[in-house]
Motif scaffolding. Structure first.
Motif, PDB file in Angstrom:
ATOM      1  N   TYR A   1       0.895  -1.330  -0.068  1.00  0.00           N
ATOM      2  CA  TYR A   1      -0.017  -0.023   0.002  1.00  0.00           C
ATOM      3  C   TYR A   1       0.902   1.215  -0.046  1.00  0.00           C
ATOM      4  CZ  TYR A   1       0.900   1.419   4.859  1.00  0.00           C
ATOM      5  OH  TYR A   1       1.218   1.791   6.218  1.00  0.00           O
TER       6      TYR A   1
ATOM      7  N   SER B   1      -3.801   4.894   3.100  1.00  0.00           N
ATOM      8  CA  SER B   1      -4.153   3.983   3.776  1.00  0.00           C
ATOM      9  C   SER B   1      -5.689   3.695   3.717  1.00  0.00           C
ATOM     10  CB  SER B   1      -3.723   4.278   5.335  1.00  0.00           C
ATOM     11  OG  SER B   1      -4.020   3.132   6.111  1.00  0.00           O
TER      12      SER B   1
ATOM     13  N   GLU C   1      -6.587   1.603   0.974  1.00  0.00           N
ATOM     14  CA  GLU C   1      -6.655   0.880  -0.225  1.00  0.00           C
ATOM     15  C   GLU C   1      -5.276   0.269  -0.469  1.00  0.00           C
ATOM     16  OE1 GLU C   1      -7.139   3.433  -3.643  1.00  0.00           O
ATOM     17  OE2 GLU C   1      -5.126   4.202  -3.505  1.00  0.00           O
ATOM     18  N   GLY C   2      -5.147  -0.863  -1.321  1.00  0.00           N
ATOM     19  CA  GLY C   2      -3.907  -1.419  -1.630  1.00  0.00           C
ATOM     20  C   GLY C   2      -3.724  -2.590  -2.672  1.00  0.00           C
TER      21      GLY C   2
ATOM     22  N   THR D   1      -9.831  -1.123  -3.545  1.00  0.00           N
ATOM     23  CA  THR D   1     -10.031   0.406  -3.534  1.00  0.00           C
ATOM     24  C   THR D   1     -11.596   0.827  -3.526  1.00  0.00           C
ATOM     25  OG1 THR D   1      -9.551   2.572  -4.650  1.00  0.00           O
ATOM     26  CG2 THR D   1      -9.897   0.404  -5.980  1.00  0.00           C
TER      27      THR D   1
ATOM     28  N   LEU E   1       4.890   2.389  -3.223  1.00  0.00           N
ATOM     29  CA  LEU E   1       4.407   1.215  -2.400  1.00  0.00           C
ATOM     30  C   LEU E   1       5.185   0.868  -1.366  1.00  0.00           C
ATOM     31  CD1 LEU E   1       3.323  -1.200  -5.435  1.00  0.00           C
ATOM     32  CD2 LEU E   1       1.642   0.252  -3.895  1.00  0.00           C
TER      33      LEU E   1
ATOM     34  N   GLN F   1      -8.142   9.347   2.765  1.00  0.00           N
ATOM     35  CA  GLN F   1      -8.178   8.136   3.947  1.00  0.00           C
ATOM     36  C   GLN F   1      -8.961   8.655   5.271  1.00  0.00           C
ATOM     37  OE1 GLN F   1      -4.102   7.082   4.935  1.00  0.00           O
ATOM     38  NE2 GLN F   1      -3.562   9.343   5.702  1.00  0.00           N
TER      39      GLN F   1
END
Length: 251
Positions: free
Chosen positions: A4, A9, A11-12, A29, A104, A200
């Motif tokens: 991620y 933070s 989503e990933g 996501t 990432l 986020q």
């Protein structure tokens, strides 16, 4: 493992290295602004080239009111790595989704396949494990992504195509029980949107479902029990993938 961008933070990606220089990616996501639903996910199989992975045909799935599943080309994802624990991702999606490049950072690794350097003559023994993609043929289009972090812990992502055309997903850390099963409280993140609209701070992560899971080498079972008292979902699971470096189903 799970990767991620710390600035995004909530989503990933779930990345699985496959044999023959291939890889599988799921990007968990949220939909773009103005699109129905509170969650979204896309997936693709790509080619490992040098220190990167190219996913040229990323797909987005959909289920119609009759239950028929289809998937359409969504766009492209490219990953690059400058270490075992860091790298970057660029995506190029369709109209309404757009393009973006983000760093990432690794969140998880498979049991015995972490980032420790292997010295000359060192033999690393990787245990047979539940890591990989799993699904129930009766609910094709939905599935589970499992990472065996250690003998007592699984990272589990469940993804689903809904009959109203939306997508949803759950994430949880499952702990081992004395009878060989695993259980987890599964989070249902939502509240923000894709791409440049991502925030986020808007994401809520309620626990809506309890997961129980039992996996052998090639088959297993799972139950998702909603905490609102609605009917649990039961799955008779089959294994779809075995990550590179993990032993197959040999006696």
């Amino acid at each position: 493992g799970l990767w991620y961008d710390p600035a995004r933070s909530g989503e990933g990606i779930e990345l699985e290295i496959l044999p023959d220089a291939k890889a599988l990616v799921y990007f968990f996501t949220y939909p773009p602004t103005g699109t129905r639903g509170s969650q979204a996910w896309i997936f693709g199989v790509g080619d490992i080239v040098g220190n990167g992975i190219e996913f040229a045909d990323v797909q987005r799935g959909q289920r119609d009111a009759q239950g028929k599943v289809s998937s359409q080309h969504w766009g492209r994802i490219a990953l690059t790595f400058d270490s075992c624990s860091g790298g970057g991702m660029r995506w190029d999606g369709p109209a309404g989704w757009g393009s973006l490049e983000v760093p990432l950072q690794r969140l998880t690794a498979l049991q015995a396949l972490g980032c420790l350097p292997i010295g000359a003559g060192t033999r690393v023994i990787v245990p047979q494990q539940a890591s990989g993609a799993w699904y129930d043929p009766a609910t094709s289009g939905n599935g589970f992504l499992v990472e065996q972090a250690d003998a007592n812990t699984l990272q589990v992502l469940y993804f689903q195509l809904n009959t109203d055309g939306t997508q949803s997903w759950l994430i949880g850390t499952a702990a081992a029980n004395a009878d060989g099963s695993y259980t987890a409280a599964s989070y249902d993140p939502g509240g923000t949107h894709f791409g440049a609209a991502f925030d986020q701070n808007q994401i809520a992560k309620p626990i809506r479902t309890d997961l129980s899971l039992r996996l052998a080498c090639a088959s297993g079972s799972a139950t998702l029990a909603p905490r609102d008292g609605s009917t649990p979902q039961n799955f008779a699971l089959r294994r779809l993938t075995v990550p590179a470096g993990v032993p197959g189903c040999t006696p």
